[in-house]
Design a protein around this motif. Structure first.
Motif, mmCIF file in Angstrom:
data_model
loop_
_atom_site.group_PDB
_atom_site.id
_atom_site.type_symbol
_atom_site.label_atom_id
_atom_site.label_comp_id
_atom_site.label_asym_id
_atom_site.label_seq_id
_atom_site.Cartn_x
_atom_site.Cartn_y
_atom_site.Cartn_z
ATOM 1 N N LEU A 71 0.774 -1.119 -0.235
ATOM 2 C CA LEU A 71 -0.020 0.051 -0.178
ATOM 3 C C LEU A 71 0.937 1.295 -0.016
ATOM 4 O O LEU A 71 0.548 2.120 -0.503
ATOM 5 C CB LEU A 71 -0.862 -0.153 1.299
ATOM 6 N N ASP A 72 1.951 1.144 0.861
ATOM 7 C CA ASP A 72 2.797 2.570 0.681
ATOM 8 C C ASP A 72 3.388 2.396 -0.700
ATOM 9 O O ASP A 72 3.584 3.693 -1.080
ATOM 10 C CB ASP A 72 3.921 2.313 1.764
ATOM 11 N N SER A 88 -7.158 -6.686 -4.634
ATOM 12 C CA SER A 88 -6.274 -6.011 -5.236
ATOM 13 C C SER A 88 -6.791 -4.540 -5.650
ATOM 14 O O SER A 88 -6.147 -3.668 -5.313
ATOM 15 C CB SER A 88 -5.741 -6.854 -6.634
ATOM 16 N N ILE A 89 -7.932 -4.689 -6.032
ATOM 17 C CA ILE A 89 -8.713 -3.099 -6.600
ATOM 18 C C ILE A 89 -8.719 -2.495 -5.425
ATOM 19 O O ILE A 89 -8.531 -1.370 -5.342
ATOM 20 C CB ILE A 89 -9.796 -3.622 -7.650
ATOM 21 N N LEU A 90 -9.520 -2.907 -4.377
ATOM 22 C CA LEU A 90 -9.832 -2.273 -3.246
ATOM 23 C C LEU A 90 -8.642 -1.721 -2.309
ATOM 24 O O LEU A 90 -8.742 -0.745 -1.867
ATOM 25 C CB LEU A 90 -10.973 -3.341 -2.300
ATOM 26 N N ASP A 91 -7.809 -2.736 -2.606
ATOM 27 C CA ASP A 91 -6.479 -2.321 -1.774
ATOM 28 C C ASP A 91 -5.847 -0.731 -2.535
ATOM 29 O O ASP A 91 -5.409 0.152 -1.604
ATOM 30 C CB ASP A 91 -5.350 -3.197 -1.895
ATOM 31 N N ALA A 92 -5.937 -0.773 -3.685
ATOM 32 C CA ALA A 92 -5.412 0.378 -4.283
ATOM 33 C C ALA A 92 -6.126 1.455 -4.224
ATOM 34 O O ALA A 92 -5.885 2.671 -3.920
ATOM 35 C CB ALA A 92 -5.316 0.128 -5.955
ATOM 36 N N GLN A 94 -7.839 1.960 -1.512
ATOM 37 C CA GLN A 94 -8.015 2.566 -0.371
ATOM 38 C C GLN A 94 -6.966 3.505 -0.039
ATOM 39 O O GLN A 94 -7.022 4.564 1.087
ATOM 40 C CB GLN A 94 -7.419 1.411 0.687
ATOM 41 N N VAL A 95 -5.822 3.860 -0.880
ATOM 42 C CA VAL A 95 -4.988 4.679 -0.711
ATOM 43 C C VAL A 95 -4.872 5.587 -1.833
ATOM 44 O O VAL A 95 -4.172 6.497 -2.080
ATOM 45 C CB VAL A 95 -3.418 4.221 -0.754
ATOM 46 N N GLY A 96 -6.324 5.974 -2.267
ATOM 47 C CA GLY A 96 -6.494 7.026 -3.290
ATOM 48 C C GLY A 96 -5.977 6.647 -4.697
ATOM 49 O O GLY A 96 -5.794 7.610 -5.368
ATOM 50 N N ARG A 157 -11.554 5.321 -0.793
ATOM 51 C CA ARG A 157 -12.921 4.844 -0.495
ATOM 52 C C ARG A 157 -12.852 3.983 0.662
ATOM 53 O O ARG A 157 -12.770 2.765 0.496
ATOM 54 C CB ARG A 157 -13.324 4.097 -1.645
ATOM 55 N N ILE A 158 -12.803 4.490 1.922
ATOM 56 C CA ILE A 158 -12.484 3.499 3.297
ATOM 57 C C ILE A 158 -13.645 3.728 4.266
ATOM 58 O O ILE A 158 -13.512 3.013 5.334
ATOM 59 C CB ILE A 158 -11.328 3.739 3.759
#
Length: 235
Positions: A71-72, A88-92, A94-96, A157-158
Motif C-alpha cells: 500500500l505504501d 487487489s482493486i480495493l487495496d489500491a 484505499q490509498v487513493g 474509499r474507506i
C-alpha cells in the motif's frame, strides 16, 4: 529472495505491478509490462510483485511483500497495475489510487473462473478502475498514467463500511438479475462480503463527472480519451 528494501535501494518506483498470491501463473501480465519497458527510450522505474509467476527481466521484482509495504508503494507510484481481483482493486482504492486492472482469464488457466472479469467490469462502470484486456490497452493506460498521474488519483474509499456494503449489494444484485456472468459475480460478491470493513461507498454518477476520473466505459471510449489527452499535451 531479496528483501524489499534491498530490491528498492531507497527508490520509490514510478510503476508498481501486483499479480497477487494466487498459485496460478499470471505471466501474461508480467510479459506485457516487461515488453513495454523494453522499448522505452527512458525506462521508468518499475517494481513487480510477481507471486508464483516468472520474475521480470526489465524491472525490479519481489515474489511477496507485506500488505502495508504494498500500500505504501501504491501511494507513491504514478501508475499502479493490479490483477482484477476484488482485494487487489480495493487495496489500491484505499490509498487513493485508481488502478489499472488486468483480470485473469480462466481459459488461459490464470484463475479458476471469470469472477475477476465480472468484478473489474463493475468497478470500471463506476469509475473505480481502468479495465485492461489487451497489451495495447495496457500501453495506452501506462502512458496516460505516467504523463498525467493526477488522472489516476481519487479520494480513498474507506469510510462507512455498512453503507458501502449496502450500496454495493444493490449494484451486484442488479447484475445478478441479468444474463451476464451470474456465477462469477456471485463469487466476487462472496469475496467482497468477507472484506466488508474495507468496502467503499459507490456514487457512480458523481465520480463519472469528476474531471480527475479516468472513466473509460469501453475500449473505444478509453482510446478516445487517451487521444484527447495527447492532443492537450501537444497543444
Amino acid at each position: 529472495m531479496k528483501a524489499l528494501e534491498e530490491t528498492l535501494d531507497g527508490v520509490q518506483p514510478e510503476i508498481v505491478v501486483s499479480v497477487g498470491t494466487d498459485l496460478h501463473l499470471f505471466n501474461r501480465l508480467i510479459d506485457w509490462v516487461d515488453d513495454w519497458l523494453a522499448v522505452q527510450e527512458t525506462r521508468p522505474t518499475c517494481l513487480m510483485q510477481y507471486g508464483a509467476s516468472r520474475a521480470p527481466t526489465n524491472a525490479s521484482g519481489v515474489s511477496r511483500m507485506s500488505r502495508n509495504e504494498l500500500l505504501d508503494l501504491y501511494a507513491g507510484a504514478k501508475a499502479v497495475i493490479v490483477q482484477g481481483g476484488p482485494g487487489s482493486i480495493l487495496d489500491a482504492r484505499q490509498v487513493g489510487v485508481l488502478p489499472i486492472a488486468v483480470p485473469r482469464w480462466p481459459e488461459m488457466q490464470e484463475v479458476v473462473d471469470g469472477h475477476q472479469i465480472a468484478f473489474t467490469e463493475t468497478m470500471e462502470i463506476h469509475g473505480e478502475a481502468v479495465l485492461v484486456n489487451s497489451e495495447e490497452q495496457l500501453r495506452l493506460s501506462l502512458e496516460a498514467a505516467l504523463q498525467n498521474p493526477e488522472l489516476f488519483q481519487k479520494d480513498p474509499r474507506i469510510s462507512d463500511p455498512a453503507s458501502a456494503a449496502a450500496s454495493l449489494a444493490v449494484e451486484i444484485d442488479n447484475m445478478l438479475a441479468g444474463p451476464r456472468h451470474p456465477a462469477p459475480m456471485k463469487k466476487a460478491w462472496r469475496m467482497l462480503r468477507s472484506r466488508r470493513s474495507k468496502l467503499f461507498v459507490i456514487d457512480g454518477a458523481q465520480e463519472r463527472n469528476d474531471e480527475r476520473s479516468w472513466y473509460p466505459g469501453s475500449t473505444t471510449k478509453r482510446l478516445e480519451r487517451w487521444h484527447e489527452l495527447q492532443g492537450r499535451l501537444e497543444s
